[in-house]
Structures are given as C-alpha cells and as structure tokens.
Design a protein around this motif. Structure first.
Motif, PDB file in Angstrom:
ATOM      1  N   UNK A   1      11.856 -10.868  14.013  1.00 24.90           N
ATOM      2  CA  UNK A   1      12.930  -9.895  14.287  1.00 24.90           C
ATOM      3  C   UNK A   1      14.190 -10.287  13.503  1.00 24.90           C
ATOM      4  N   UNK A   2      13.991 -10.992  12.376  1.00 23.88           N
ATOM      5  CA  UNK A   2      15.128 -11.455  11.569  1.00 23.88           C
ATOM      6  C   UNK A   2      15.965 -10.300  11.050  1.00 23.88           C
ATOM      7  N   UNK A   3      15.323  -9.116  10.877  1.00 29.61           N
ATOM      8  CA  UNK A   3      16.067  -7.976  10.331  1.00 29.61           C
ATOM      9  C   UNK A   3      17.200  -7.532  11.240  1.00 29.61           C
ATOM     10  N   UNK A   4      17.134  -7.900  12.536  1.00 28.82           N
ATOM     11  CA  UNK A   4      18.216  -7.532  13.462  1.00 28.82           C
ATOM     12  C   UNK A   4      19.563  -8.073  12.986  1.00 28.82           C
ATOM     13  N   UNK A   5      19.537  -9.222  12.306  1.00 26.49           N
ATOM     14  CA  UNK A   5      20.784  -9.816  11.841  1.00 26.49           C
ATOM     15  C   UNK A   5      21.451  -8.975  10.759  1.00 26.49           C
TER      16      UNK A   5
ATOM     17  N   UNK B   1       0.834  -1.202   0.000  1.00 26.41           N
ATOM     18  CA  UNK B   1       0.000   0.000   0.000  1.00 26.41           C
ATOM     19  C   UNK B   1       0.867   1.250   0.000  1.00 26.41           C
ATOM     20  N   UNK B   2       1.926   1.268   0.804  1.00 24.04           N
ATOM     21  CA  UNK B   2       2.796   2.443   0.877  1.00 24.04           C
ATOM     22  C   UNK B   2       3.532   2.655  -0.438  1.00 24.04           C
ATOM     23  N   UNK B   3       3.892   1.564  -1.099  1.00 27.28           N
ATOM     24  CA  UNK B   3       4.593   1.685  -2.383  1.00 27.28           C
ATOM     25  C   UNK B   3       3.720   2.354  -3.446  1.00 27.28           C
ATOM     26  N   UNK B   4       2.407   2.232  -3.291  1.00 24.76           N
ATOM     27  CA  UNK B   4       1.488   2.843  -4.247  1.00 24.76           C
ATOM     28  C   UNK B   4       1.342   4.349  -4.028  1.00 24.76           C
ATOM     29  N   UNK B   5       1.802   4.832  -2.876  1.00 20.81           N
ATOM     30  CA  UNK B   5       1.613   6.245  -2.550  1.00 20.81           C
ATOM     31  C   UNK B   5       2.972   6.927  -2.474  1.00 20.81           C
ATOM     32  N   UNK B   6       3.252   7.805  -3.424  1.00 14.71           N
ATOM     33  CA  UNK B   6       4.553   8.473  -3.489  1.00 14.71           C
ATOM     34  C   UNK B   6       4.821   9.317  -2.253  1.00 14.71           C
ATOM     35  N   UNK B   7       3.743   9.800  -1.584  1.00 13.07           N
ATOM     36  CA  UNK B   7       3.930  10.632  -0.401  1.00 13.07           C
ATOM     37  C   UNK B   7       4.658   9.865   0.706  1.00 13.07           C
ATOM     38  N   UNK B   8       4.276   8.604   0.886  1.00 17.03           N
ATOM     39  CA  UNK B   8       4.907   7.796   1.929  1.00 17.03           C
ATOM     40  C   UNK B   8       6.304   7.360   1.517  1.00 17.03           C
ATOM     41  N   UNK B   9       6.474   7.045   0.252  1.00 18.73           N
ATOM     42  CA  UNK B   9       7.785   6.630  -0.220  1.00 18.73           C
ATOM     43  C   UNK B   9       8.812   7.753  -0.062  1.00 18.73           C
ATOM     44  N   UNK B  10       8.398   8.986  -0.344  1.00 21.34           N
ATOM     45  CA  UNK B  10       9.328  10.106  -0.189  1.00 21.34           C
ATOM     46  C   UNK B  10       9.662  10.320   1.286  1.00 21.34           C
ATOM     47  N   UNK B  11       8.703  10.046   2.170  1.00 19.17           N
ATOM     48  CA  UNK B  11       8.944  10.200   3.603  1.00 19.17           C
ATOM     49  C   UNK B  11      10.004   9.209   4.082  1.00 19.17           C
ATOM     50  N   UNK B  12       9.999   8.007   3.508  1.00 20.31           N
ATOM     51  CA  UNK B  12      10.917   6.956   3.949  1.00 20.31           C
ATOM     52  C   UNK B  12      12.211   6.921   3.133  1.00 20.31           C
ATOM     53  N   UNK B  13      12.274   7.696   2.051  1.00 19.01           N
ATOM     54  CA  UNK B  13      13.393   7.590   1.116  1.00 19.01           C
ATOM     55  C   UNK B  13      14.740   7.843   1.783  1.00 19.01           C
ATOM     56  N   UNK B  14      14.840   8.874   2.594  1.00 18.07           N
ATOM     57  CA  UNK B  14      16.110   9.202   3.230  1.00 18.07           C
ATOM     58  C   UNK B  14      16.603   8.116   4.156  1.00 18.07           C
ATOM     59  N   UNK B  15      15.677   7.395   4.768  1.00 15.95           N
ATOM     60  CA  UNK B  15      16.040   6.316   5.685  1.00 15.95           C
ATOM     61  C   UNK B  15      16.420   5.058   4.911  1.00 15.95           C
ATOM     62  N   UNK B  16      15.717   4.819   3.821  1.00 14.58           N
ATOM     63  CA  UNK B  16      15.923   3.593   3.043  1.00 14.58           C
ATOM     64  C   UNK B  16      17.295   3.525   2.392  1.00 14.58           C
ATOM     65  N   UNK B  17      18.009   4.654   2.324  1.00 13.04           N
ATOM     66  CA  UNK B  17      19.354   4.631   1.751  1.00 13.04           C
ATOM     67  C   UNK B  17      20.346   3.904   2.654  1.00 13.04           C
ATOM     68  N   UNK B  18      20.041   3.815   3.949  1.00 14.35           N
ATOM     69  CA  UNK B  18      20.954   3.172   4.896  1.00 14.35           C
ATOM     70  C   UNK B  18      20.338   1.957   5.567  1.00 14.35           C
ATOM     71  N   UNK B  19      19.029   1.935   5.687  1.00 17.53           N
ATOM     72  CA  UNK B  19      18.320   0.882   6.414  1.00 17.53           C
ATOM     73  C   UNK B  19      17.313   0.233   5.476  1.00 17.53           C
ATOM     74  N   UNK B  20      17.220  -1.069   5.518  1.00 18.41           N
ATOM     75  CA  UNK B  20      16.224  -1.758   4.696  1.00 18.41           C
ATOM     76  C   UNK B  20      14.871  -1.677   5.400  1.00 18.41           C
ATOM     77  N   UNK B  21      14.265  -0.494   5.321  1.00 15.79           N
ATOM     78  CA  UNK B  21      12.996  -0.279   6.022  1.00 15.79           C
ATOM     79  C   UNK B  21      11.897  -1.165   5.440  1.00 15.79           C
ATOM     80  N   UNK B  22      12.001  -1.508   4.146  1.00 20.90           N
ATOM     81  CA  UNK B  22      10.996  -2.391   3.544  1.00 20.90           C
ATOM     82  C   UNK B  22      10.994  -3.746   4.235  1.00 20.90           C
ATOM     83  N   UNK B  23      12.186  -4.263   4.522  1.00 17.26           N
ATOM     84  CA  UNK B  23      12.283  -5.555   5.195  1.00 17.26           C
ATOM     85  C   UNK B  23      11.704  -5.495   6.607  1.00 17.26           C
ATOM     86  N   UNK B  24      11.908  -4.357   7.268  1.00 22.60           N
ATOM     87  CA  UNK B  24      11.328  -4.179   8.603  1.00 22.60           C
ATOM     88  C   UNK B  24       9.806  -4.151   8.511  1.00 22.60           C
ATOM     89  N   UNK B  25       9.291  -3.425   7.513  1.00 24.06           N
ATOM     90  CA  UNK B  25       7.843  -3.341   7.354  1.00 24.06           C
ATOM     91  C   UNK B  25       7.223  -4.720   7.128  1.00 24.06           C
TER      92      UNK B  25
END
Length: 468
Positions: free
Chosen positions: A338-342, A285-309
């Motif tokens: 909590x596999x993303x912790x690895x 759902x978030x991928x369909x909305x550019x507003x949310x993707x832009x909000x997470x973009x700066x974080x996603x460059x260092x953290x795999x926030x998609x995997x956390x989601x």
C-alpha cells in the motif's frame, strides 16, 4: 456495423441465439469458406428431453407460431455464421420446401411480413422484415442480412453463389469447420477473435503483443444448456499458426488458476472478468492493449494508476457497465503493498486544472474529472481492507467500500463456485449478465434473442465462461 458486432457477440460468446451446425453435405456447402465465426446447434440433442418436437426459436425468426410446419429438418444441425465483412447468416437443412412456401404464403405474406416469392435457378427468395434475405431450395435454407435496399441485388447474387458452391468454396474446406466437427456439445462455436466485439477480443488476446493479428487467434467454446439460472460455457483459445500458438501458450503462463476468492464483489453488471496475476505482469499486458490504456488514460493524468497496478498480486476483478454517457468500469484486486498511499497528497496538489481529489473515508478517495463536476464523472479509489484495492467510476459501486457485497452480488450462489471448481485450471473467468446485453439490441432482433433464451435456457440470465 457496431450493432452487428453486439448481436454476433451475444450469439457467439454466450450461444444464446443458437442456430448452427450441420452434417449433411448438400446444405453445409452453402456456408461460405470465408466465414470468420460459426456456431452449431444440435437441435436433436437440445430437444431430446422435450416432449414437444419442434423448433421454438423459429416462431420468432419466421414471425409466426409455426409448430412443425416450418419445413426445416429438426433432425439436422443448424448453423449461424458471420462473414469477414460482418454479414450474418443462418443455414439449415430443408425437409420440405413446399411447407416453407406454404408457411410464407399463408402466414407471412398476408400481413406484409415478407415480400412475394421470386424463383431463380431452383432457389426461392423472399425478403423478411425488410432487411433479411430468406432463400431456400429442396436441400438448404439460408437467411442472410441485415442489408439496406441498395445492397439487396448484390446480396441476392452472393447468396445464389452459395447455393451453387461446391466443397472447395464451402465452410467444409476450412480449419474452423474441422475444429467444430470434433466438438460434441449441443451448442458449439469456433471463431476468429476479430469477429467478436472489441471488448471480448481484448480479453482473449490479453498477454499477447499488440502486433498480433486478432484474426489468427481462434476462440472455441462449448455449452450444454440446463434448467439452471446459470449458463456455463467452456472456452479455449489457440492459433492455427504454430509459432503464434507457442507464443500464446507462453503468455498464458502469466496467469495462475482463478480461485474466486473475491467473488463476493462480483455483481450482475454487463460483464466481469476474474483472473489471478502479479501486478507487474498485468501492467505489462494492459500496456500491450490500446483498448485498456485508453480506458485508464483519463485517470492516469491525475493518479499514478500504473503504480497502483504494480501493487496487485492475486485475484483481480475487472467489471464494465455500459451507460448512456460512457462505459463505467470497476477494478478490484488483492494487493501486497500500500506504498502508493504515500503519494496521494502529492496527487491532490498536482491535479490537472479543473480536477480534484478529495478524501471521503479511511484510505478512500474521490477523483472528480472536473472540479465543478459538470460531467458527473468520478473515480472512487482506495482500500476496502489492508490488502484489497477498489477503484470504480460507477457511483453505485461506491458502496462496495463499506460492504462485503455489491447490491446484486452473486456471492451467495454456490453454483458459481461449483462451476469454477470444476474448471480449476481456468486462467480467466467471464461473468456476463444477459439482460443488460439484450437491452442494447433493436427489435425485432431483441425479441428474437429474448425468445431464443427463453426457449433453450428458461430463466437463465447469467453466463459464466471459464477460459483455459
């Protein structure tokens, strides 16, 4: 334009600056058919339990303590509307045009609040507070604006056309009005979602493909004011387009009823949204909305926030807070993995140049957007317990890692839970803090809105909107 949208959002989503709805043919026809949002205020219902039969909010609109001398018919509904170009308007039934004229000449003209009255084709026109057009005849009162001086003549011609309009050119010839007419709450609203601020539009269209035209998504809301400190609003979304409406109903299946199991992490920021979803569905759902993707973009460059989601499954709370520099957001959710912790050690090693991730607690981390922290921006993320994730750019919310409640948590207020239990089919719940929104406005609109809230809602400062 942004200020218009901030103001209309407050007026529409939380029904605070309530001036709307009519039933009398002569004045309803002054509301143009192209209006994209309409709010109705049933003044008679709102004043039924009051010994003071007057319109308290008009004191601020007109600028004086006018009592019953406004000339407005308090027995009829009042409408607030927004046109497709962002113009705001108020429509009310006139009981006495002479009283309105007397009020203007006695109270407003002497101190320069308005300009001299000009009369054209039976319509009296003046300018109030320099950028609001105030026009009335024996049947209707229209307030429209705001405008700049270069637009004044054009707006006058436009408003004159409204006074001359027949039913075909009025709001009564629209589906929005048909929907509004069957709503019975003292304060009701129907709007095309694109008339609302982008943040709210994104929420109402969450789960829909990005190609969907927001103007085709209809938001209907009803509210009955009370003496409580909470303003409760019931919201539903649908479309007049049958194909799109079926698509919307299908998308709603991605949501489960909100249980409010994480309500202890709701704090009185600008806005919090609660939902109950599977992480994979939320990510899509978030991928369909550019507003949310832009909000997470700066974080996603260092953290795999998609995997956390993807690890989410259950209650999710998203909170936003406007600051002078940026929009802070907080994400809190129940997880099943909590596999993303690895992967955190890899994220630390592969941070983009100038950024860093450090461990600041047990399974709690601090991502600094630049190593020297000259921007002051952080994303704190980690686990608050075995199955709850927290991520926030709000430094104050860092404390949520070590406590059950935020500093302004609403968890101890059982009234919130009562509201949610009464609407146990809600797919989404908005909690909105009015004071933070009002502070964004400029005077005199800020003063008007504050007075309206106090007039109708007393000490209420929090809106809880359940969305089905």
């Amino acid at each position: 334009m942004e200020m218009k949208h901030i103001s209309i959002s407050l007026l529409l989503v939380f029904f605070t600056i309530a001036f709307t709805s009519c039933s009398k043919k002569e004045y309803i026809d002054c509301i143009p058919v192209e209006s994209t949002a309409v709010i109705s205020l049933d003044v008679a219902k709102l004043m039924s339990n009051s010994s003071e039969k007057r319109l308290p909010f008009l004191d601020k609109i007109i600028g004086k303590e006018s009592g019953d001398r406004t000339g407005i018919d308090a027995g009829e509904k009042i409408y607030l509307f927004e046109n497709n170009d962002g113009l705001l308007g108020l429509c009310a039934s006139v009981q006495s045009a002479d009283k309105i004229t007397e009020l203007i000449k006695d109270k407003l003209l002497p101190d320069g609040t308005c300009t001299s009255i000009m009369k054209k084709d039976g319509v009296s026109i003046t300018t109030v507070y320099q950028n609001w057009l105030f026009a009335y005849d024996d049947d209707a009162l229209i307030v429209a604006g705001p405008f700049v001086e270069q637009e004044k003549a054009q707006l006058q011609r436009r408003v004159m056309r409204w006074f001359k309009a027949d039913e075909d050119a009025s709001i009564r010839n629209s589906k929005l009005y048909e929907t509004l007419e069957i709503m019975s709450a003292p304060i009701s609203m129907v709007a095309r979602s694109h008339a609302l601020p982008e943040t709210l539009t994104s929420m109402f269209s969450l789960g829909m493909p990005s190609s969907v035209d927001p103007s085709q998504i209809i938001v209907a809301a009803e509210m009955t004011p009370s003496d409580d400190e909470i303003i409760s609003v019931d919201i539903s979304t649908f479309s007049y387009n049958e194909k799109l409406n079926r698509q919307m109903e299908k998308s709603k299946a991605n949501f489960r009823p909100v249980k409010a199991s994480l309500i202890n992490k709701i704090y009185l920021s600008d806005m919090s949204v609660m939902m109950n979803v599977k992480g994979e569905n939320l990510l899509n759902m978030l991928r369909q909305r550019k507003e949310f993707q832009s909000m997470l973009a700066g974080i996603n460059t260092a953290i795999d926030i998609d995997n956390i989601l993807r690890s989410f499954d259950g209650e999710v709370i998203m909170t936003t807070k406007e600051t002078s520099d940026a929009t802070d957001f907080t994400l809190y959710a129940e997880t099943v993995s909590i596999k993303w912790l690895a992967d955190v050690d890899y994220w630390k090693r592969s941070c983009p140049s100038g950024t860093s991730i450090t461990t600041i607690g047990n399974n709690v981390f601090d991502y600094q957007f630049d190593r020297n922290n000259s921007s002051g921006r952080h994303f704190f993320f980690g686990l608050t317990d075995a199955n709850r994730f927290l991520g926030t750019t709000d430094v104050e919310c860092k404390a949520l890692f070590t406590t059950d409640k935020g500093s302004d948590s609403i968890a101890d207020n059982s009234k919130y839970l009562n509201i949610l239990s009464a609407r146990n089919d809600s797919r989404m719940v908005l909690v909105y803090h009015l004071d933070s929104a009002v502070e964004k406005l400029e005077t005199p609109l800020k003063e008007v809105l504050s007075d309206v809230i106090a007039s109708f809602f007393g000490n209420a400062r929090t809106v809880v909107a359940t969305i089905s």
